[in-house]
Design an enzyme around this catalytic site. Structure first.
Site, PDB file in Angstrom:
ATOM      1  N   PHE A 175     -21.751  33.578  46.378  1.00 11.01           N
ATOM      2  CA  PHE A 175     -21.697  34.933  46.684  1.00 11.01           C
ATOM      3  C   PHE A 175     -22.615  35.571  47.787  1.00 11.01           C
ATOM      4  CE2 PHE A 175     -22.346  39.495  45.339  1.00 11.01           C
ATOM      5  CZ  PHE A 175     -21.902  40.090  46.185  1.00 11.01           C
ATOM      6  N   PHE A 218     -31.061  30.427  46.751  1.00  8.43           N
ATOM      7  CA  PHE A 218     -30.095  31.261  45.725  1.00  8.43           C
ATOM      8  C   PHE A 218     -29.548  30.683  44.739  1.00  8.43           C
ATOM      9  CE2 PHE A 218     -30.134  32.838  50.211  1.00  8.43           C
ATOM     10  CZ  PHE A 218     -29.927  34.148  50.288  1.00  8.43           C
ATOM     11  N   THR A 271     -33.961  38.635  40.361  1.00 11.73           N
ATOM     12  CA  THR A 271     -33.124  39.396  39.996  1.00 11.73           C
ATOM     13  C   THR A 271     -33.995  40.694  39.165  1.00 11.73           C
ATOM     14  OG1 THR A 271     -31.435  40.259  38.290  1.00 11.73           O
ATOM     15  CG2 THR A 271     -32.556  38.046  38.229  1.00 11.73           C
ATOM     16  N   ASP A 272     -33.339  41.872  39.111  1.00  4.67           N
ATOM     17  CA  ASP A 272     -34.118  42.814  38.395  1.00  4.67           C
ATOM     18  C   ASP A 272     -33.871  42.876  36.868  1.00  4.67           C
ATOM     19  OD1 ASP A 272     -31.272  43.421  38.062  1.00  4.67           O
ATOM     20  OD2 ASP A 272     -31.489  45.668  38.706  1.00  4.67           O
ATOM     21  N   GLU A 273     -33.040  41.630  36.456  1.00  6.97           N
ATOM     22  CA  GLU A 273     -32.687  41.521  34.941  1.00  6.97           C
ATOM     23  C   GLU A 273     -33.897  40.998  34.362  1.00  6.97           C
ATOM     24  OE1 GLU A 273     -28.841  40.313  34.034  1.00  6.97           O
ATOM     25  OE2 GLU A 273     -27.880  40.939  35.717  1.00  6.97           O
ATOM     26  N   TYR A 293     -29.739  34.065  30.711  1.00  9.54           N
ATOM     27  CA  TYR A 293     -29.628  34.043  32.166  1.00  9.54           C
ATOM     28  C   TYR A 293     -30.885  34.569  32.725  1.00  9.54           C
ATOM     29  CZ  TYR A 293     -28.942  35.892  36.830  1.00  9.54           C
ATOM     30  OH  TYR A 293     -29.081  36.541  38.056  1.00  9.54           O
ATOM     31  N   ALA A 306     -33.799  35.118  31.115  1.00  4.36           N
ATOM     32  CA  ALA A 306     -34.858  34.285  30.709  1.00  4.36           C
ATOM     33  C   ALA A 306     -35.196  33.207  31.838  1.00  4.36           C
ATOM     34  CB  ALA A 306     -34.800  33.956  29.494  1.00  4.36           C
ATOM     35  N   LYS A 315     -34.187  33.054  34.736  1.00  7.00           N
ATOM     36  CA  LYS A 315     -34.685  33.709  35.964  1.00  7.00           C
ATOM     37  C   LYS A 315     -36.135  33.935  35.880  1.00  7.00           C
ATOM     38  CE  LYS A 315     -32.505  34.069  39.366  1.00  7.00           C
ATOM     39  NZ  LYS A 315     -32.204  33.374  40.340  1.00  7.00           N
ATOM     40  N   ASN A 351     -25.576  43.319  42.950  1.00 10.53           N
ATOM     41  CA  ASN A 351     -24.760  43.391  44.306  1.00 10.53           C
ATOM     42  C   ASN A 351     -23.316  43.197  44.386  1.00 10.53           C
ATOM     43  OD1 ASN A 351     -26.674  41.252  46.488  1.00 10.53           O
ATOM     44  ND2 ASN A 351     -27.440  42.298  44.953  1.00 10.53           N
ATOM     45  N   VAL A 367     -13.717  46.822  29.842  1.00  9.63           N
ATOM     46  CA  VAL A 367     -14.832  47.361  29.779  1.00  9.63           C
ATOM     47  C   VAL A 367     -15.498  47.426  28.597  1.00  9.63           C
ATOM     48  CG1 VAL A 367     -16.044  49.646  30.352  1.00  9.63           C
ATOM     49  CG2 VAL A 367     -13.798  49.377  31.602  1.00  9.63           C
ATOM     50  N   ARG A 388     -25.905  50.555  35.831  1.00  7.99           N
ATOM     51  CA  ARG A 388     -26.538  49.532  36.935  1.00  7.99           C
ATOM     52  C   ARG A 388     -26.733  50.167  38.303  1.00  7.99           C
ATOM     53  NH1 ARG A 388     -26.992  47.263  32.715  1.00  7.99           N
ATOM     54  NH2 ARG A 388     -26.182  45.476  31.981  1.00  7.99           N
ATOM     55  N   ARG A 425     -20.850  42.980  25.143  1.00  7.90           N
ATOM     56  CA  ARG A 425     -21.564  41.863  25.275  1.00  7.90           C
ATOM     57  C   ARG A 425     -22.850  41.968  24.359  1.00  7.90           C
ATOM     58  NH1 ARG A 425     -23.828  41.629  30.969  1.00  7.90           N
ATOM     59  NH2 ARG A 425     -21.999  40.290  31.553  1.00  7.90           N
ATOM     60  N   GLY A 432     -26.519  41.496  23.140  1.00  4.05           N
ATOM     61  CA  GLY A 432     -27.698  41.662  23.795  1.00  4.05           C
ATOM     62  C   GLY A 432     -27.599  42.611  25.249  1.00  4.05           C
TER      63      GLY A 432
HETATM   64  P1  NAD Z   1     -23.022  32.481  42.511  1.00  5.12           P
HETATM   65  O1  NAD Z   1     -22.929  32.215  41.202  1.00  5.12           O
HETATM   66  O2  NAD Z   1     -21.957  33.470  43.249  1.00  5.12           O
HETATM   67  O3  NAD Z   1     -23.595  31.490  43.468  1.00  5.12           O
HETATM   68  C1  NAD Z   1     -24.522  30.552  43.051  1.00  5.12           C
HETATM   69  C2  NAD Z   1     -24.345  29.449  43.793  1.00  5.12           C
HETATM   70  O4  NAD Z   1     -25.278  28.130  43.482  1.00  5.12           O
HETATM   71  C3  NAD Z   1     -22.896  28.693  43.612  1.00  5.12           C
HETATM   72  O5  NAD Z   1     -22.298  28.559  44.987  1.00  5.12           O
HETATM   73  C4  NAD Z   1     -23.074  27.360  42.881  1.00  5.12           C
HETATM   74  O6  NAD Z   1     -22.384  26.219  43.242  1.00  5.12           O
HETATM   75  C5  NAD Z   1     -24.527  27.211  43.259  1.00  5.12           C
HETATM   76  N1  NAD Z   1     -25.387  26.353  42.442  1.00  5.12           N
HETATM   77  C6  NAD Z   1     -25.318  26.495  40.796  1.00  5.12           C
HETATM   78  N2  NAD Z   1     -26.231  25.703  40.317  1.00  5.12           N
HETATM   79  C7  NAD Z   1     -26.598  24.830  41.211  1.00  5.12           C
HETATM   80  C8  NAD Z   1     -27.332  23.723  41.455  1.00  5.12           C
HETATM   81  N3  NAD Z   1     -28.000  22.993  40.282  1.00  5.12           N
HETATM   82  N4  NAD Z   1     -27.628  23.078  42.308  1.00  5.12           N
HETATM   83  C9  NAD Z   1     -27.082  23.573  43.626  1.00  5.12           C
HETATM   84  N5  NAD Z   1     -26.397  24.558  43.450  1.00  5.12           N
HETATM   85  C10 NAD Z   1     -26.206  25.255  42.507  1.00  5.12           C
HETATM   86  O7  NAD Z   1     -24.312  33.659  42.407  1.00  5.12           O
HETATM   87  P2  NAD Z   1     -24.953  35.030  43.581  1.00  5.12           P
HETATM   88  O8  NAD Z   1     -24.290  36.312  42.623  1.00  5.12           O
HETATM   89  O9  NAD Z   1     -24.719  34.508  44.767  1.00  5.12           O
HETATM   90  O10 NAD Z   1     -26.507  35.029  43.087  1.00  5.12           O
HETATM   91  C11 NAD Z   1     -27.358  34.118  44.116  1.00  5.12           C
HETATM   92  C12 NAD Z   1     -28.700  34.456  43.494  1.00  5.12           C
HETATM   93  O11 NAD Z   1     -29.018  35.601  43.557  1.00  5.12           O
HETATM   94  C13 NAD Z   1     -28.892  33.857  42.121  1.00  5.12           C
HETATM   95  O12 NAD Z   1     -30.135  33.073  42.010  1.00  5.12           O
HETATM   96  C14 NAD Z   1     -28.933  35.211  41.143  1.00  5.12           C
HETATM   97  O13 NAD Z   1     -29.620  35.040  39.948  1.00  5.12           O
HETATM   98  C15 NAD Z   1     -29.584  36.203  42.250  1.00  5.12           C
HETATM   99  N6  NAD Z   1     -29.201  37.621  42.388  1.00  5.12           N
HETATM  100  C16 NAD Z   1     -27.823  37.775  42.055  1.00  5.12           C
HETATM  101  C17 NAD Z   1     -27.411  39.281  41.998  1.00  5.12           C
HETATM  102  C18 NAD Z   1     -26.065  39.779  41.802  1.00  5.12           C
HETATM  103  O14 NAD Z   1     -25.729  40.728  41.570  1.00  5.12           O
HETATM  104  N7  NAD Z   1     -25.169  38.880  42.191  1.00  5.12           N
HETATM  105  C19 NAD Z   1     -28.539  40.395  41.874  1.00  5.12           C
HETATM  106  C20 NAD Z   1     -29.874  39.694  42.095  1.00  5.12           C
HETATM  107  C21 NAD Z   1     -30.119  38.540  42.065  1.00  5.12           C
END
Ligand code: NAD
Length: 327
Positions: free
Chosen positions: A11, A80, A124-126, A149, A151, A153, A179, A205, A213, A272, A274
């Site tokens: 994403f 990412f 992440t803020d988590e 998750y 933990a 990060k 996001n 929900v 959030r 969910r 925790g």
């Molecule tokens: P997502 O799950 O949509 O995308 C993660 C991508 O990483 C996927 O395309 C997946 O195929 C790839 N991936 C997973 N394991 C892999 C590995 N071992 N090697 C290579 N590629 C791998 O996640 P997202 O929402 O796009 O989040 C991206 C980053 O941003 C993450 O690190 C997440 O912790 C962080 N984040 C997300 C949010 C949110 O609201 N989505 C908020 C803050 C931070």
């Protein structure tokens, strides 16, 4: 500049690839993604044939495959790649340790070995855990993750810090709030609710729906990372958030109203395990020190997002049928 973007078929990573190639015509992006269920090459159809973008399917935790990719003289890496869904981490924590912790450590090792000038960890803020009714997370809030998750990060963030302190690797960590926007896998709250509402299915929900959030449109997260890449002070952590606190139930009702669907579709389900009650970010540091400012308010961001999913039903259908994985 030659950037290595990991998780760039997910994403936020795919949004970042589009954002950077639009903004910097001379940049090269090497995109590495394992294409787990969350990785989707459809997210990258807009850069197909663009010579500035190259894609490699690989596991960030694989030292050999990633070692070959690092031979390409990379200037900076933005990580990412991660397992990102809290519910899945409750069911299967092991893969989160593999990708989020071992994967990060492998990238850090290779960044040192290949003298990468900047390593950015997208966190992440988590990692800060949960808040009561008052207060905001700052960069100095204690790390207190509550899910497998968060933990993993948090563990990754601590490794990034350690590689900076011990080996002087140039690093930054960004910690962003929730996001939303185009290309988000429909297991996450906003696309799931849009999809269910469009199909007149129930909208599940969790609990009382009052978990809070702090929502940020994905492009504003991309612009924050862009600033950290170019102006971030070595070793610093930057919180990113848009001061858009909403309860989950308020988000769901907003989506229903955007789509003209009845609130009778809402279905409260068992909470969910925790489940963190409230996240809210203080992003003063990145605003003050790097001049970051979000472009989207919550109203315009949600309405743009709903319109995007409405006009990209084929993208949704290819996920629902599983066809997106056949590439
Ligand atoms: P997502 O799950 O949509 O995308 C993660 C991508 O990483 C996927 O395309 C997946 O195929 C790839 N991936 C997973 N394991 C892999 C590995 N071992 N090697 C290579 N590629 C791998 O996640 P997202 O929402 O796009 O989040 C991206 C980053 O941003 C993450 O690190 C997440 O912790 C962080 N984040 C997300 C949010 C949110 O609201 N989505 C908020 C803050 C931070």
């Amino acid at each position: 500049m030659k950037l290595l973007v990991t998780g760039g078929a997910g994403f936020i990573g795919s949004n970042f690839v589009h954002y950077m190639l639009n903004r910097y015509p001379n940049y090269q992006i090497i995109n590495v993604d394992l294409l787990t269920y969350a990785g989707n090459m459809d997210n990258l159809s807009g850069v197909e044939g663009d010579a500035r973008h190259s894609f490699f399917k690989a596991d960030i935790a694989d030292p050999i495959a990633m070692g070959q990719i690092f031979e390409q003289e990379i200037d900076a890496i933005i990580n990412f790649a991660a397992e990102s869904h809290v519910d899945r981490s409750i069911e299967q924590p092991e893969i989160f340790i593999h990708s989020n912790i071992q994967g990060t450590q492998n990238l850090l090792n290779l960044s040192l070995k290949h003298k990468v000038k900047k390593y950015i960890q997208v966190s992440t803020d988590e990692v800060y855990g949960t808040l009561g009714d008052e207060g905001l997370f700052t960069e100095s809030s204690p790390i207190a993750p509550n899910s497998p998750y968060s933990a993993t990060k948090a563990g990754a963030d601590l490794l990034v810090r350690a590689y900076h302190e011990t080996y002087s690797l140039s690093v930054n960590i960004t910690r962003c709030s929730n996001n939303y926007g185009p290309f988000q896998f429909p297991e996450k709250l906003i696309p799931l609710m849009i999809q269910n509402a469009l199909s007149d299915n129930f909208l599940p929900v969790y609990g009382d729906g009052l978990n809070i959030r702090d929502w940020l449109y994905v492009e504003d997260h991309c612009s924050a990372i862009d600033l950290v890449l170019h102006k971030g002070v070595n070793g610093e952590i930057y919180n990113v958030g848009g001061n858009n606190e909403r309860t989950n139930i308020a988000v769901v009702k907003k989506i229903l109203s955007e789509l003209n669907k009845p609130e009778t579709l809402i279905n409260y389900v068992t909470d969910r395990l925790g489940h963190d009650r409230r996240y809210a970010i203080n992003a003063d540091k990145i605003r003050r020190e790097l001049g970051w400012k979000p472009m989207y308010d919550y109203e315009s961001g949600i309405s743009t997002t709903v319109k995007w999913y409405l006009s990209n039903q084929k993208w949704m259908q290819r996920i629902a049928s599983g066809a997106y994985r056949g590439q």
